[in-house]
Design an enzyme around this catalytic site. Sequence first.
Site, PDB file in Angstrom:
ATOM      1  N   ARG A  58       0.805  -1.285   0.244  1.00 38.83           N
ATOM      2  CA  ARG A  58      -0.030  -0.048   0.095  1.00 38.83           C
ATOM      3  C   ARG A  58       0.986   1.107   0.109  1.00 38.83           C
ATOM      4  NH1 ARG A  58      -4.137  -0.574   4.619  1.00 38.83           N
ATOM      5  NH2 ARG A  58      -4.851   1.395   4.006  1.00 38.83           N
ATOM      6  N   GLN A  93      -9.286   9.503   8.402  1.00 32.33           N
ATOM      7  CA  GLN A  93      -9.100   8.168   9.004  1.00 32.33           C
ATOM      8  C   GLN A  93      -8.279   7.586   7.984  1.00 32.33           C
ATOM      9  OE1 GLN A  93     -13.079   6.119  10.301  1.00 32.33           O
ATOM     10  NE2 GLN A  93     -13.505   7.716   8.811  1.00 32.33           N
ATOM     11  N   ASN A  94      -7.730   8.232   7.039  1.00 27.02           N
ATOM     12  CA  ASN A  94      -6.997   7.618   5.772  1.00 27.02           C
ATOM     13  C   ASN A  94      -5.548   7.841   6.308  1.00 27.02           C
ATOM     14  OD1 ASN A  94      -9.452   7.390   4.545  1.00 27.02           O
ATOM     15  ND2 ASN A  94      -9.173   9.106   3.118  1.00 27.02           N
ATOM     16  N   VAL A  95      -4.882   6.706   5.967  1.00 29.10           N
ATOM     17  CA  VAL A  95      -3.313   6.580   6.162  1.00 29.10           C
ATOM     18  C   VAL A  95      -2.468   7.194   5.004  1.00 29.10           C
ATOM     19  CG1 VAL A  95      -3.521   4.904   7.879  1.00 29.10           C
ATOM     20  CG2 VAL A  95      -3.213   4.208   5.502  1.00 29.10           C
ATOM     21  N   HIS A 111      -5.981   7.622  12.158  1.00 34.68           N
ATOM     22  CA  HIS A 111      -5.538   6.289  12.146  1.00 34.68           C
ATOM     23  C   HIS A 111      -4.082   5.915  11.609  1.00 34.68           C
ATOM     24  CE1 HIS A 111     -10.081   4.803  11.869  1.00 34.68           C
ATOM     25  NE2 HIS A 111      -9.658   5.176  13.003  1.00 34.68           N
ATOM     26  N   CYS A 119       8.326   2.623  16.744  1.00 39.20           N
ATOM     27  CA  CYS A 119       9.134   1.639  17.151  1.00 39.20           C
ATOM     28  C   CYS A 119       8.366   1.013  18.342  1.00 39.20           C
ATOM     29  CB  CYS A 119      10.435   2.103  17.551  1.00 39.20           C
ATOM     30  SG  CYS A 119      11.774   0.988  18.466  1.00 39.20           S
ATOM     31  N   SER A 180     -17.795   4.734   5.730  1.00 39.08           N
ATOM     32  CA  SER A 180     -19.163   3.873   5.918  1.00 39.08           C
ATOM     33  C   SER A 180     -19.813   3.980   7.412  1.00 39.08           C
ATOM     34  CB  SER A 180     -18.582   2.546   5.802  1.00 39.08           C
ATOM     35  OG  SER A 180     -17.536   2.308   6.841  1.00 39.08           O
ATOM     36  N   GLU A 206     -23.018   6.614  -1.224  1.00 40.30           N
ATOM     37  CA  GLU A 206     -24.249   6.165  -0.815  1.00 40.30           C
ATOM     38  C   GLU A 206     -24.528   6.415   0.602  1.00 40.30           C
ATOM     39  OE1 GLU A 206     -22.994   1.388  -0.341  1.00 40.30           O
ATOM     40  OE2 GLU A 206     -23.755   2.280  -2.104  1.00 40.30           O
ATOM     41  N   ALA A 222     -17.212  11.151  -4.484  1.00 39.63           N
ATOM     42  CA  ALA A 222     -16.507  12.359  -4.276  1.00 39.63           C
ATOM     43  C   ALA A 222     -15.836  13.344  -4.788  1.00 39.63           C
ATOM     44  CB  ALA A 222     -15.288  11.820  -3.187  1.00 39.63           C
TER      45      ALA A 222
HETATM   46  C1  BJW Z   1     -17.100   6.436  -1.813  1.00 43.22           C
HETATM   47  C2  BJW Z   1     -16.450   6.270  -2.944  1.00 43.22           C
HETATM   48  C3  BJW Z   1     -16.361   7.521  -3.809  1.00 43.22           C
HETATM   49  C4  BJW Z   1     -16.502   4.487  -1.897  1.00 43.22           C
HETATM   50  N1  BJW Z   1     -16.951   8.715  -3.425  1.00 43.22           N
HETATM   51  N2  BJW Z   1     -17.515   8.003  -1.289  1.00 43.22           N
HETATM   52  C5  BJW Z   1     -18.346  -3.066  19.289  1.00 43.22           C
HETATM   53  C6  BJW Z   1     -19.001  -1.890  19.220  1.00 43.22           C
HETATM   54  C7  BJW Z   1     -18.515  -0.733  18.733  1.00 43.22           C
HETATM   55  C8  BJW Z   1     -17.126  -0.446  18.925  1.00 43.22           C
HETATM   56  C9  BJW Z   1     -16.122  -1.671  18.968  1.00 43.22           C
HETATM   57  C10 BJW Z   1     -16.720  -2.932  19.190  1.00 43.22           C
HETATM   58  N3  BJW Z   1     -15.768  -3.919  19.187  1.00 43.22           N
HETATM   59  C11 BJW Z   1     -14.697  -3.029  19.191  1.00 43.22           C
HETATM   60  C12 BJW Z   1     -14.982  -1.666  18.835  1.00 43.22           C
HETATM   61  C13 BJW Z   1     -13.951  -0.612  18.667  1.00 43.22           C
HETATM   62  C14 BJW Z   1     -13.388  -0.948  17.095  1.00 43.22           C
HETATM   63  C15 BJW Z   1     -14.444  -0.813  16.013  1.00 43.22           C
HETATM   64  O1  BJW Z   1     -14.936   0.214  15.779  1.00 43.22           O
HETATM   65  N4  BJW Z   1     -14.861  -1.732  15.692  1.00 43.22           N
HETATM   66  C16 BJW Z   1     -15.961  -2.017  14.585  1.00 43.22           C
HETATM   67  C17 BJW Z   1     -15.551  -2.697  13.500  1.00 43.22           C
HETATM   68  C18 BJW Z   1     -17.371  -2.633  15.405  1.00 43.22           C
HETATM   69  N5  BJW Z   1     -12.542   0.232  16.959  1.00 43.22           N
HETATM   70  C19 BJW Z   1     -11.311   0.506  17.432  1.00 43.22           C
HETATM   71  O2  BJW Z   1     -10.776  -0.494  17.815  1.00 43.22           O
HETATM   72  C20 BJW Z   1     -10.490   1.783  17.420  1.00 43.22           C
HETATM   73  N6  BJW Z   1      -9.951   2.031  18.615  1.00 43.22           N
HETATM   74  C21 BJW Z   1     -10.774   2.370  19.747  1.00 43.22           C
HETATM   75  O3  BJW Z   1     -12.054   2.258  19.725  1.00 43.22           O
HETATM   76  O4  BJW Z   1     -10.002   2.666  20.764  1.00 43.22           O
HETATM   77  C22 BJW Z   1     -10.722   2.994  22.080  1.00 43.22           C
HETATM   78  C23 BJW Z   1     -10.699   4.127  22.373  1.00 43.22           C
HETATM   79  C24 BJW Z   1     -11.307   5.219  21.404  1.00 43.22           C
HETATM   80  C25 BJW Z   1     -11.290   6.659  21.945  1.00 43.22           C
HETATM   81  C26 BJW Z   1     -10.837   6.924  23.013  1.00 43.22           C
HETATM   82  C27 BJW Z   1     -10.266   6.237  24.086  1.00 43.22           C
HETATM   83  C28 BJW Z   1     -10.375   4.662  23.564  1.00 43.22           C
HETATM   84  C29 BJW Z   1      -9.352   1.462  16.257  1.00 43.22           C
HETATM   85  C30 BJW Z   1     -10.091   1.593  14.919  1.00 43.22           C
HETATM   86  C31 BJW Z   1      -8.619   1.338  13.990  1.00 43.22           C
HETATM   87  C32 BJW Z   1      -9.319   1.203  12.571  1.00 43.22           C
HETATM   88  N7  BJW Z   1      -8.198   0.874  11.755  1.00 43.22           N
HETATM   89  C33 BJW Z   1      -8.357   0.731  10.517  1.00 43.22           C
HETATM   90  C34 BJW Z   1      -7.098   0.587   9.614  1.00 43.22           C
HETATM   91  C35 BJW Z   1      -6.034   1.508   9.672  1.00 43.22           C
HETATM   92  C36 BJW Z   1      -4.825   1.378   8.976  1.00 43.22           C
HETATM   93  C37 BJW Z   1      -5.003   0.816   7.515  1.00 43.22           C
HETATM   94  O5  BJW Z   1      -5.555   1.673   6.742  1.00 43.22           O
HETATM   95  O6  BJW Z   1      -4.779  -0.435   7.478  1.00 43.22           O
HETATM   96  O7  BJW Z   1      -8.540   2.104   9.765  1.00 43.22           O
HETATM   97  S1  BJW Z   1      -9.687  -0.180   9.780  1.00 43.22           S
HETATM   98  C38 BJW Z   1     -10.209   0.813   8.546  1.00 43.22           C
HETATM   99  O8  BJW Z   1     -11.475   1.063   8.685  1.00 43.22           O
HETATM  100  C39 BJW Z   1      -9.315   1.992   8.437  1.00 43.22           C
HETATM  101  C40 BJW Z   1     -10.307   2.875   8.246  1.00 43.22           C
HETATM  102  O9  BJW Z   1      -9.775   4.320   8.546  1.00 43.22           O
HETATM  103  C41 BJW Z   1     -11.382   2.617   8.821  1.00 43.22           C
HETATM  104  C42 BJW Z   1     -12.590   3.047   8.389  1.00 43.22           C
HETATM  105  O10 BJW Z   1     -12.985   2.722   7.027  1.00 43.22           O
HETATM  106  P1  BJW Z   1     -13.747   3.945   6.099  1.00 43.22           P
HETATM  107  O11 BJW Z   1     -12.688   5.033   5.745  1.00 43.22           O
HETATM  108  O12 BJW Z   1     -14.935   4.090   6.707  1.00 43.22           O
HETATM  109  O13 BJW Z   1     -13.697   2.826   4.785  1.00 43.22           O
HETATM  110  P2  BJW Z   1     -15.094   1.828   4.412  1.00 43.22           P
HETATM  111  O14 BJW Z   1     -14.347   1.118   3.214  1.00 43.22           O
HETATM  112  O15 BJW Z   1     -15.643   1.131   5.452  1.00 43.22           O
HETATM  113  O16 BJW Z   1     -15.934   2.878   3.550  1.00 43.22           O
HETATM  114  C43 BJW Z   1     -15.812   3.529   2.609  1.00 43.22           C
HETATM  115  C44 BJW Z   1     -16.950   4.647   2.189  1.00 43.22           C
HETATM  116  O17 BJW Z   1     -16.669   5.294   1.203  1.00 43.22           O
HETATM  117  C45 BJW Z   1     -18.284   3.691   1.830  1.00 43.22           C
HETATM  118  O18 BJW Z   1     -19.456   4.299   2.740  1.00 43.22           O
HETATM  119  C46 BJW Z   1     -18.534   4.032   0.274  1.00 43.22           C
HETATM  120  O19 BJW Z   1     -19.642   3.926  -0.050  1.00 43.22           O
HETATM  121  C47 BJW Z   1     -17.806   5.264   0.060  1.00 43.22           C
HETATM  122  N8  BJW Z   1     -17.301   5.479  -1.170  1.00 43.22           N
HETATM  123  N9  BJW Z   1     -16.475   5.032  -3.167  1.00 43.22           N
HETATM  124  C48 BJW Z   1     -17.451   8.692  -2.122  1.00 43.22           C
HETATM  125  N10 BJW Z   1     -15.761   7.495  -4.955  1.00 43.22           N
END
Ligand code: BJW
Length: 238
Positions: A58, A93-95, A111, A119, A180, A206, A222
């Site tokens: 990536r 949230q993007n890296v 993120h 490290c 999402s 959507e 977007a």
């Molecule tokens: C378009 C388009 C176009 C497409 N134009 N739009 C149970 C209940 C609730 C929470 C939890 C639970 N169990 C565990 C949790 C917590 C957990 C969590 O949320 N889990 C869920 C899965 C349930 N979260 C965590 O663990 C987080 N930490 C945490 O909560 O710590 C505790 C704490 C918080 C605050 C204070 C103190 C303590 C950490 C989450 C880390 C997420 N990491 C990742 C990987 C990062 C590195 C990498 O890139 O590899 O982050 S996972 C991945 O998902 C990445 C993204 O940033 C993140 C979000 O995804 P995103 O960006 O929304 O992408 P998609 O694919 O899901 O959606 C894309 C959207 O775009 C779609 O809607 C499309 O329609 C749209 N789209 N093309 C416009 N052209």
Amino acid sequence: MKYRRIVILTGAGISAESGMGTFRDKGGLWTTHSLEDVATPEGFARDPALVHTFYNLRRAGLKSAAPNRAHFALAEFEQEARSRGSDVMLVTQNVDDLHERAGSLSIIHMHGELTSAACVSCGARARWEQDLGLDSLCPGCGRRGALRPDVVWFGEVPYGIDEIHDRISTCDLFVSIGTSGEVYPAAGFVGLAAGQGAHTVELNLEPSANAGFFSEGLYGPATQVVDRWLNALLHSGG
Ligand code: BJW
């Protein structure tokens, strides 16, 4: 400008048309890779080489990606809003680094970043543009093999969370783009913003899982909807 304190949250959807994959869409990264294997600390402990390969690919892909119209529109909006006395904070949230390359200035990468390594031994964080591997040397402590991608995995605390909460708790406009609404804490930001009276807007391909929490939504790619919505805001005196 009607709005004085603006927070904009972005997700993978804003970079989709730049060729960076999304996670949960058809063909997204979590449909071809197990998130437990590549996006948790436990997965990294089990098989660091696999995780390095996933992020190395990536990181390499980032070099051929370019910011799109939506990234540029946000950077232009930030400048224009500032010149009108409003404050804009971009929380991504993007890296990837496409917001920076488009010219956005005020950004929190909640993120983490692909072009950074952390490290696990001394906690140093360093800019890292090449491949990471089991033998990479930490520039902070000199230890070999202790570097990991500087990204936030499931179960880890996102970066800048206190500042993000402060900003959202006092914002009057919250805009969410290309996410999402499946991953917390980001998925909860709209509730926080709406709860304290901010106008809340979703721009996405959507309706997201959170669509019902937003006061306004505009749906489409977007590269089409972001520019259009921001320009309408600026020209409406909003
Ligand atoms: C378009 C388009 C176009 C497409 N134009 N739009 C149970 C209940 C609730 C929470 C939890 C639970 N169990 C565990 C949790 C917590 C957990 C969590 O949320 N889990 C869920 C899965 C349930 N979260 C965590 O663990 C987080 N930490 C945490 O909560 O710590 C505790 C704490 C918080 C605050 C204070 C103190 C303590 C950490 C989450 C880390 C997420 N990491 C990742 C990987 C990062 C590195 C990498 O890139 O590899 O982050 S996972 C991945 O998902 C990445 C993204 O940033 C993140 C979000 O995804 P995103 O960006 O929304 O992408 P998609 O694919 O899901 O959606 C894309 C959207 O775009 C779609 O809607 C499309 O329609 C749209 N789209 N093309 C416009 N052209």
